[in-house]
Design a protein around this motif. Structure first.
Motif, PDB file in Angstrom:
ATOM      1  N   ASP A 120      37.694  97.663  66.089  1.00  5.43           N
ATOM      2  CA  ASP A 120      37.098  98.714  66.903  1.00  5.43           C
ATOM      3  C   ASP A 120      35.931  99.407  66.215  1.00  5.43           C
ATOM      4  O   ASP A 120      34.967  98.756  65.859  1.00  5.43           O
ATOM      5  N   TYR A 139      40.415 103.561  66.604  1.00  8.17           N
ATOM      6  CA  TYR A 139      40.888 102.488  67.469  1.00  8.17           C
ATOM      7  C   TYR A 139      40.698 102.830  68.946  1.00  8.17           C
ATOM      8  O   TYR A 139      40.801 103.992  69.354  1.00  8.17           O
ATOM      9  N   PHE A 140      40.435 101.783  69.743  1.00  5.69           N
ATOM     10  CA  PHE A 140      40.250 101.926  71.183  1.00  5.69           C
ATOM     11  C   PHE A 140      41.129 100.904  71.898  1.00  5.69           C
ATOM     12  O   PHE A 140      41.606  99.943  71.286  1.00  5.69           O
ATOM     13  N   GLN A 143      38.141  95.813  72.957  1.00  3.42           N
ATOM     14  CA  GLN A 143      37.204  95.446  71.901  1.00  3.42           C
ATOM     15  C   GLN A 143      35.896  96.212  72.067  1.00  3.42           C
ATOM     16  O   GLN A 143      35.423  96.424  73.177  1.00  3.42           O
ATOM     17  N   VAL A 144      35.317  96.602  70.935  1.00  2.31           N
ATOM     18  CA  VAL A 144      34.076  97.368  70.938  1.00  2.31           C
ATOM     19  C   VAL A 144      32.917  96.431  70.595  1.00  2.31           C
ATOM     20  O   VAL A 144      32.916  95.799  69.534  1.00  2.31           O
ATOM     21  N   ASP A 158      33.763  99.918  75.567  1.00  4.62           N
ATOM     22  CA  ASP A 158      35.069  99.281  75.424  1.00  4.62           C
ATOM     23  C   ASP A 158      35.213  98.255  76.543  1.00  4.62           C
ATOM     24  O   ASP A 158      35.126  98.605  77.727  1.00  4.62           O
TER      25      ASP A 158
END
Length: 333
Positions: A120, A139-140, A143-144, A158
């Motif tokens: 992330d 964290y997200f 995927q970033v 995101d």
């Protein structure tokens, strides 16, 4: 919308052109496994350099420094004050897959925010570019792929369908997620223009108002025929590279009422793109870069006229980066 085919000549970068960023008279190309490719817009001079192994996806410029996300090789910082001889200052393994970098400055120093498709948002202290130090990971849900800095906030794309607004003003303390806005599509690209951020990915181009970053409304969403890969905007017009061998032109002069203008086929899949002066520079992997004059692409909106078409676009002479380049083209009568 009418679809026009552009059988265009390409300018080779000697590698896998993924994206391009302009600074003054120089174009900095993320050249895949071949690292960084720099080409002067004022002369035929060029340099291609792989500072360390890796796959370069994007280039972020900050003064005389280039921040280079090298996929699973991590982050590199290079001094490009002498464009004929870039110098690697430091590198660090980001543990995941580095795709993009944004740079933030405050009274405590300079910080690099790395979009990492595995870990992330990874933060690094780059106050001394010869000594990169890790500061932590945010964290997200998904995927970033892309990050943009807007004031004291980082905007994070995101791919699960959200735009996140992250407070980075407390650096060197960890960033904090402040707002998460659901948007259509699978966001992988961000572009800030004034107080609007264009969020693209999947089959959507979205416009979000940043007047109040902590309460950002979605202004409009435009559904596209193909997945959007990258966006550049100039003078109220958005240029979209997309899957399906093409590029779309969209009127974004009113971000709350975006309108499709025309579509073009590029004969092979494009990647990133940028607008410099009166030309669009379209990256096309191992085919290099295609240069498109804006006047060949634009047409009036709302008057019932089809998009402008170009039946033939000739080779750039003497080269596509020269400000006096001549490109012969033919338009249908």
């Amino acid at each position: 919308q009418p679809v026009s085919t552009l059988p265009l000549a390409n300018h080779s970068t000697g590698g896998d052109a993924r994206n391009i960023t302009f600074d003054g008279f120089y174009g900095y190309v993320a050249n895949g496994d071949d690292g960084l490719f720099i080409r002067s817009a004022a002369s035929a001079g060029e340099v291609s350099v792989t500072l360390l192994p890796g796959f370069l996806h994007n280039v972020t410029l900050d003064g005389d420094l280039a921040y280079l996300p090298m996929d699973d090789w991590g982050l590199q910082i290079a001094d490009v004050s002498d464009v004929s001889n870039p110098v690697l200052l430091d590198d660090i393994n980001t543990s995941g897959h580095a795709r993009d970098v944004a740079v933030y400055h405050n009274a405590s120093g300079t910080f690099a925010l790395v979009a990492d498709t595995e870990y992330d948002l990874a933060s690094y202290d780059a106050t001394d570019p010869t000594w990169i130090r890790p500061k932590g990971i945010t964290y997200f849900p998904g995927q970033v792929y892309d990050i943009e800095v807007y004031g004291d906030y980082a905007l994070v794309a995101d791919n699960t369908g959200a735009l996140h607004v992250v407070d980075v003003s407390l650096f060197p303390d960890p960033p904090q997620i402040m707002v998460s806005l659901e948007v259509p599509g699978s966001p992988i690209d961000l572009l800030v223009q004034d107080e609007v951020v264009f969020v693209s990915g999947g089959n959507y181009l979205n416009a979000v108002d940043l007047g109040d970053p902590l309460a950002p409304p979605l202004l409009d969403s435009l559904e596209t025929s193909w997945a959007v890969l990258d966006v550049a905007v100039k003078d109220g017009v958005a240029y979209l590279s997309r899957s399906g061998f093409g590029m779309d032109i969209v009127d974004v002069s009113d971000p709350a009422a975006m309108q499709s203008m025309s579509e073009f086929e590029t004969l092979s899949d494009p990647a990133g793109l940028d607008v410099y002066e009166d030309r669009v520079f379209l990256c096309k992997g191992d085919e290099g870069i295609t240069i498109l004059p804006l006047q060949c692409l634009l047409s009036p909106v709302g008057d019932g006229l089809p998009g402008a078409t170009a039946d033939l676009l000739g080779q750039a002479y003497p080269n596509p980066f020269n400000p006096r380049t001549t490109i012969a083209y033919e338009l249908p009568r």
